[in-house]
Design a protein around this motif. Structure first.
Motif, PDB file in Angstrom:
ATOM      1  N   ALA A 173       0.828  -1.198   0.000  1.00 37.65           N
ATOM      2  CA  ALA A 173       0.000   0.000   0.000  1.00 37.65           C
ATOM      3  C   ALA A 173       0.860   1.244   0.000  1.00 37.65           C
ATOM      4  N   ASP A 174       2.017   1.188   0.663  1.00 38.26           N
ATOM      5  CA  ASP A 174       2.911   2.332   0.719  1.00 38.26           C
ATOM      6  C   ASP A 174       3.390   2.732  -0.668  1.00 38.26           C
ATOM      7  N   ALA A 175       3.623   1.776  -1.568  1.00 37.89           N
ATOM      8  CA  ALA A 175       4.096   2.082  -2.912  1.00 37.89           C
ATOM      9  C   ALA A 175       3.062   2.882  -3.687  1.00 37.89           C
ATOM     10  N   ALA A 176       1.798   2.500  -3.569  1.00 38.44           N
ATOM     11  CA  ALA A 176       0.736   3.250  -4.240  1.00 38.44           C
ATOM     12  C   ALA A 176       0.643   4.663  -3.676  1.00 38.44           C
ATOM     13  N   GLU A 177       0.770   4.777  -2.363  1.00 41.26           N
ATOM     14  CA  GLU A 177       0.725   6.105  -1.741  1.00 41.26           C
ATOM     15  C   GLU A 177       1.937   6.940  -2.140  1.00 41.26           C
ATOM     16  N   SER A 178       3.084   6.289  -2.303  1.00 39.66           N
ATOM     17  CA  SER A 178       4.286   7.015  -2.737  1.00 39.66           C
ATOM     18  C   SER A 178       4.087   7.600  -4.128  1.00 39.66           C
ATOM     19  N   LEU A 179       3.447   6.842  -5.023  1.00 41.19           N
ATOM     20  CA  LEU A 179       3.196   7.347  -6.369  1.00 41.19           C
ATOM     21  C   LEU A 179       2.202   8.503  -6.331  1.00 41.19           C
ATOM     22  N   ARG A 180       1.140   8.351  -5.561  1.00 45.36           N
ATOM     23  CA  ARG A 180       0.168   9.444  -5.444  1.00 45.36           C
ATOM     24  C   ARG A 180       0.842  10.710  -4.909  1.00 45.36           C
ATOM     25  N   ALA A 181       1.699  10.533  -3.906  1.00 43.92           N
ATOM     26  CA  ALA A 181       2.395  11.679  -3.321  1.00 43.92           C
ATOM     27  C   ALA A 181       3.364  12.297  -4.322  1.00 43.92           C
TER      28      ALA A 181
ATOM     29  N   GLY B 269      11.787   4.039  -0.452  1.00 42.53           N
ATOM     30  CA  GLY B 269      11.233   5.071   0.425  1.00 42.53           C
ATOM     31  C   GLY B 269      10.248   5.899  -0.381  1.00 42.53           C
ATOM     32  N   LYS B 270      10.424   7.220  -0.375  1.00 41.43           N
ATOM     33  CA  LYS B 270       9.577   8.103  -1.172  1.00 41.43           C
ATOM     34  C   LYS B 270      10.219   8.475  -2.499  1.00 41.43           C
ATOM     35  N   GLY B 271      11.417   7.952  -2.763  1.00 41.82           N
ATOM     36  CA  GLY B 271      12.148   8.319  -3.970  1.00 41.82           C
ATOM     37  C   GLY B 271      11.838   7.407  -5.140  1.00 41.82           C
ATOM     38  N   LEU B 272      11.498   7.985  -6.285  1.00 40.41           N
ATOM     39  CA  LEU B 272      11.247   7.207  -7.488  1.00 40.41           C
ATOM     40  C   LEU B 272      12.575   6.756  -8.086  1.00 40.41           C
ATOM     41  N   VAL B 273      12.715   5.453  -8.308  1.00 38.56           N
ATOM     42  CA  VAL B 273      13.970   4.876  -8.791  1.00 38.56           C
ATOM     43  C   VAL B 273      13.822   4.294 -10.198  1.00 38.56           C
ATOM     44  N   ALA B 274      12.652   3.741 -10.528  1.00 37.48           N
ATOM     45  CA  ALA B 274      12.498   3.048 -11.805  1.00 37.48           C
ATOM     46  C   ALA B 274      11.061   3.090 -12.287  1.00 37.48           C
ATOM     47  N   VAL B 275      10.911   3.012 -13.600  1.00 31.42           N
ATOM     48  CA  VAL B 275       9.608   2.841 -14.241  1.00 31.42           C
ATOM     49  C   VAL B 275       9.743   1.706 -15.252  1.00 31.42           C
TER      50      VAL B 275
END
Length: 205
Positions: free
Chosen positions: A22-30, A158-164
């Motif tokens: 769930a944290d990953a989805a929230e990280s993307l929303r944030a 964490g909150k940092g985007l690393v890959a797509v």
């Protein structure tokens, strides 16, 4: 624009794992809601449908919301893709050719829309995924199923985007990894303007 890659799902999940997903989805929303700009170098690996062939490219990337971005590919071939929020320019220096497209036609449900758009859940359905490679992942599936993108995955540390990661309708996979994406940086407006080179062959679509 080139596309982005894969994950195995665990059969049994603990409550702690579900919370992490769930944290990953929230990280993307944030990320979409709070991060207004960013820049990084990147490496992009495109894998053929049979997994036998891989094509690696690299360069630099910057963006500023809403919908302004710049990709400067350096290796193996130079290419520039720039958007001022209204139009997108694709420049091939070797051929001195420029293709211009309207913003909506060029993006749609693409990874750039995921990274630079302002309202992710109008375009994508989000679903958290199992952790992989030390990253927390979330899948974004386009609500418009008529495009070429099957799904995209965003990987966070964490909150940092690393890959797509991306899978398209032709079975091709693409992985875009960022090298320490710096966020909320001051970027000059000129970075997202494109001047057509002298003598370039320009095609507007």
């Amino acid at each position: 624009m080139n596309s982005f890659r894969v994950v195995a799902v665990a059969a049994v999940l603990s409550a702690a794992s579900v919370s992490a997903f769930a944290d990953a989805a929230e990280s993307l929303r944030a990320f979409v809601k709070d991060v207004k700009s960013g820049q990084s170098t990147f490496t992009q690996t495109v894998t053929s449908p049979d997994g036998a062939k891989k094509k690696v490219s690299s360069g630099s990337f910057s963006f500023a919301r809403p919908n302004r971005f710049r990709f400067d590919y350096a290796k193996p071939y130079a290419q520039t893709i720039v958007s001022d929020g209204q139009k997108v320019w694709f420049h091939d220096p070797d051929l001195n050719q420029v293709t211009v497209r309207k913003m909506g036609d060029a993006l749609g449900s693409t990874p750039v829309a995921l990274l630079t758009g302002s309202s992710i859940e109008k375009t994508f359905d989000l679903k958290a995924q199992p952790d992989q490679g030390g990253l927390e992942w979330v899948m974004a599936t386009p609500k418009d199923s008529g495009g070429t993108i099957q799904w995209l995955k965003a990987g966070f540390r964490g909150k940092g985007l690393v890959a797509v990661e991306i899978a398209d309708s032709f079975g091709q996979r693409s992985l875009l990894t960022f090298d320490k994406l710096a966020t909320d940086v001051a970027l000059a407006p000129e970075a997202f303007r494109f001047a057509v080179p002298p003598g370039a062959d320009v095609s507007e679509q």
